[in-house]
Design a protein around this motif. Structure first.
Motif, mmCIF file in Angstrom:
data_model
loop_
_atom_site.group_PDB
_atom_site.id
_atom_site.type_symbol
_atom_site.label_atom_id
_atom_site.label_comp_id
_atom_site.label_asym_id
_atom_site.label_seq_id
_atom_site.Cartn_x
_atom_site.Cartn_y
_atom_site.Cartn_z
ATOM 1 N N GLU A 115 0.991 -1.247 -0.104
ATOM 2 C CA GLU A 115 0.106 0.138 0.049
ATOM 3 C C GLU A 115 1.043 1.115 -0.124
ATOM 4 O O GLU A 115 1.995 1.013 0.084
ATOM 5 C CB GLU A 115 -0.842 0.217 1.330
ATOM 6 C CG GLU A 115 -1.576 -1.023 1.511
ATOM 7 C CD GLU A 115 -3.137 -0.704 2.184
ATOM 8 O OE1 GLU A 115 -3.801 0.101 1.876
ATOM 9 O OE2 GLU A 115 -3.319 -1.495 3.098
ATOM 10 N N GLN A 127 -1.750 -8.247 12.690
ATOM 11 C CA GLN A 127 -3.149 -8.163 12.782
ATOM 12 C C GLN A 127 -3.411 -9.414 13.778
ATOM 13 O O GLN A 127 -2.566 -10.326 13.909
ATOM 14 C CB GLN A 127 -3.821 -8.651 11.456
ATOM 15 C CG GLN A 127 -4.650 -7.508 10.806
ATOM 16 C CD GLN A 127 -5.203 -8.102 9.366
ATOM 17 O OE1 GLN A 127 -5.154 -9.153 8.896
ATOM 18 N NE2 GLN A 127 -6.177 -7.243 8.934
ATOM 19 N N ARG A 257 -16.955 -3.970 3.656
ATOM 20 C CA ARG A 257 -15.667 -4.707 4.103
ATOM 21 C C ARG A 257 -15.206 -4.961 2.680
ATOM 22 O O ARG A 257 -16.106 -5.418 1.707
ATOM 23 C CB ARG A 257 -15.868 -5.655 4.733
ATOM 24 C CG ARG A 257 -16.335 -5.201 6.313
ATOM 25 C CD ARG A 257 -15.329 -4.303 7.011
ATOM 26 N NE ARG A 257 -13.938 -4.618 7.122
ATOM 27 C CZ ARG A 257 -12.919 -3.534 7.113
ATOM 28 N NH1 ARG A 257 -13.523 -2.369 6.959
ATOM 29 N NH2 ARG A 257 -11.876 -3.860 7.159
ATOM 30 N N ALA A 279 -10.887 2.138 9.815
ATOM 31 C CA ALA A 279 -11.314 1.282 10.654
ATOM 32 C C ALA A 279 -10.439 0.725 11.825
ATOM 33 O O ALA A 279 -9.426 0.318 11.279
ATOM 34 C CB ALA A 279 -12.146 -0.241 9.855
ATOM 35 N N THR A 309 -3.256 1.158 13.494
ATOM 36 C CA THR A 309 -4.810 1.750 13.819
ATOM 37 C C THR A 309 -5.057 1.759 15.317
ATOM 38 O O THR A 309 -5.481 2.796 15.746
ATOM 39 C CB THR A 309 -6.187 1.538 13.059
ATOM 40 O OG1 THR A 309 -6.041 -0.158 12.953
ATOM 41 C CG2 THR A 309 -5.902 1.819 11.718
HETATM 42 P P1 AMP Z 1 -9.037 -5.991 6.525
HETATM 43 O O1 AMP Z 1 -8.029 -7.360 6.798
HETATM 44 O O2 AMP Z 1 -8.433 -5.199 5.393
HETATM 45 O O3 AMP Z 1 -10.540 -6.291 6.742
HETATM 46 O O4 AMP Z 1 -8.446 -5.034 7.665
HETATM 47 C C1 AMP Z 1 -8.823 -5.260 9.270
HETATM 48 C C2 AMP Z 1 -7.956 -4.292 10.098
HETATM 49 O O5 AMP Z 1 -6.488 -4.625 9.677
HETATM 50 C C3 AMP Z 1 -8.068 -2.649 9.684
HETATM 51 O O6 AMP Z 1 -9.328 -2.444 10.311
HETATM 52 C C4 AMP Z 1 -7.031 -2.347 10.244
HETATM 53 O O7 AMP Z 1 -6.805 -2.153 11.623
HETATM 54 C C5 AMP Z 1 -5.844 -3.170 9.673
HETATM 55 N N1 AMP Z 1 -5.146 -3.107 8.522
HETATM 56 C C6 AMP Z 1 -5.402 -3.426 7.252
HETATM 57 N N2 AMP Z 1 -4.968 -2.962 6.412
HETATM 58 C C7 AMP Z 1 -3.469 -2.420 6.853
HETATM 59 C C8 AMP Z 1 -2.408 -1.602 6.505
HETATM 60 N N3 AMP Z 1 -1.959 -1.642 5.275
HETATM 61 N N4 AMP Z 1 -1.741 -1.062 7.497
HETATM 62 C C9 AMP Z 1 -2.162 -1.269 8.941
HETATM 63 N N5 AMP Z 1 -3.255 -1.866 9.189
HETATM 64 C C10 AMP Z 1 -3.959 -2.470 8.466
#
Ligand code: AMP
Length: 420
Positions: A115, A127, A257, A279, A309
């Motif tokens: 990203e 995560q 999502r 989020a 976050t």
């Molecule tokens: P997702 O897996 O895209 O549903 O995201 C779930 C959570 O993972 C988000 O709410 C963020 O806390 C975190 N997250 C997702 N992508 C990133 C990223 N590139 N950098 C940091 N945290 C992320």
């Protein structure tokens, strides 16, 4: 070689010096403790996965633009996992006959997404994934959302500082059908657009939507019987959560999502402060993912939260997570001859305190400065006098206050002096 090597890490990833890693470890420890108390068990997998794992039911944008995919030396296509759910589904499918369902599983580890680095977004982040596998919607959805709420509180957050917004993919699907949006591509494109809606102005959104019919209108009106039924399901879930004491939940028809595999409830946890618009948690029900590996489908629901976050949230609201590894007490030794006795005394304290014993030949005054530099809050000098005495004197560095403490009960007594 042109000059010395760069000490900076690779773009968008972080080094964790002990102070920062200590904070993150405290976050993980809190998560582990809370999840274990709910009967969730920890699992782990390698961050290296076959690229194909993400290519059938992931998220177009992530796969096309954000995965770190490469060929290994034997020509296999490998991806550094951008998320955990596909690995989880693979592991569950691989042992579906042996596992005792429902599974309550969690995993903490790094994820990689190419990203543009910015606030709340990095290329490597941690995560925590939490999943309940083997149960249909109902109590399982209630438990998972309650757990997200419980974790936030375990991190010290007050419910007034965050919201839980809930929607349903089933509702969105019925709404798309109701307005005649039925081709897979069109539906997917609309969801991707809706996912970005909060970052656009109303005009930008309307312009991008163009001639696509408006499923949100169908959700609002709920004149279609299937739309109405799904909407009632979401409201029933929200009602149940409220009657069980979770007040900060609300319906938000714009939550989608990113992942294509969601089939039922989808939800997000958000900071109420506008400083952190991304989020904190994201999750939902994915009843079809495990059957990608063959066999009958296994219903599942879960969520993930990222460290970046969440740490921003904790900082914004001035919540302090205690470090679980930074020393709490510095034992100064006036002479190297005092070290053996100091270590022996430190050992009597270590069951209750994290103790640092000075091994250098620095003067006591410099050792106290050293303790300060290391942010160790309490100091005790262990010279000949203290070795022969039944008491020791402990100094709080922040205020300079000294406390005389009996050696016999020192561990517990000193622990009480620690800043809370
Ligand atoms: P997702 O897996 O895209 O549903 O995201 C779930 C959570 O993972 C988000 O709410 C963020 O806390 C975190 N997250 C997702 N992508 C990133 C990223 N590139 N950098 C940091 N945290 C992320």
């Amino acid at each position: 070689m042109k000059g010395p090597l760069d000490t900076e890490p690779y773009k968008g990833v972080r080094d964790f010096y002990p102070e920062n890693w200590g904070k993150l470890s405290a976050l993980f420890a809190t998560a582990r403790h809370t999840l274990a108390s709910w009967g969730y068990e920890e699992y782990q997998a390698s961050p290296l996965e076959r690229a194909e794992l993400y290519e059938s039911k992931g998220n177009e944008e992530i796969i096309r633009e954000q995965t770190y995919t490469f060929e290994d030396r034997a020509g296999r296509r490998v991806t550094l996992r951008p998320e955990m759910t596909p690995s989880l589904a693979r592991m569950v499918a691989g042992k579906r006959r042996e596992l005792a369902f429902p599974l309550r599983w969690f995993s903490i580890g790094n994820r990689f997404r190419y990203e543009r680095p910015q606030r709340g977004r990095l290329r490597e982040f941690f995560q925590t994934d939490v999943d309940l596998i083997g149960l249909p919607a109902g109590e399982a959805d209630v438990e998972i959302i309650t757990l997200a709420h419980t974790l936030m509180q375990a991190f010290g957050a007050s419910p007034k500082d965050f919201t839980i917004r809930i929607n349903s993919r089933a509702l969105l699907s019925r709404a798309c059908e109701a307005v005649g949006l039925t081709d897979d591509e069109g539906v997917r494109a609309y969801w991707q657009l809706l996912d970005k809606k909060s970052k656009m102005s109303a005009e930008e959104f309307e312009q991008a939507r163009g001639n696509t019919p408006d499923p949100l209108k169908a959700v609002e009106d709920a004149t279609d019987s299937k739309v109405k039924a799904e909407k009632e399901n979401v409201f029933a879930l929200i009602e149940t959560l409220k009657t069980r004491g979770i007040e900060n939940v609300s319906f938000d028809p714009e939550i989608v999502r990113g992942f294509d595999y969601y089939t039922g409830v989808v939800f997000e946890v958000n900071d109420t402060s506008p400083e952190n618009p991304r989020a904190l948690f994201g999750g939902g029900r994915y009843d079809g993912l495990v059957s990608m590996f063959g066999g009958e489908s296994i219903p599942a629901v879960g969520f993930a939260f990222g460290d970046v976050t969440l740490m921003d949230f904790l900082e914004t609201h001035k919540y302090e997570l205690p470090s679980l590894s930074s020393p709490e007490l510095y034992i100064a030794t006036p002479s190297v001859d005092d070290i053996e006795q100091a270590q022996a005394f430190a050992n009597t304290l270590r069951p209750s305190l994290r103790v640092f014993v000075n091994l250098s030949e620095k003067k006591v005054g410099d050792q106290i400065k050293d303790a300060d530099k290391r942010h160790i809050p309490l100091v005790l000098v262990y010279g000949k006098d203290e070795q022969g005495s039944a008491t020791v004197s402990v100094k709080e560095l922040s205020t300079g206050t000294e406390h005389t403490i009996s050696k016999e009960t020192a561990g517990a007594e000193i622990a009480k002096l620690l800043p809370r």
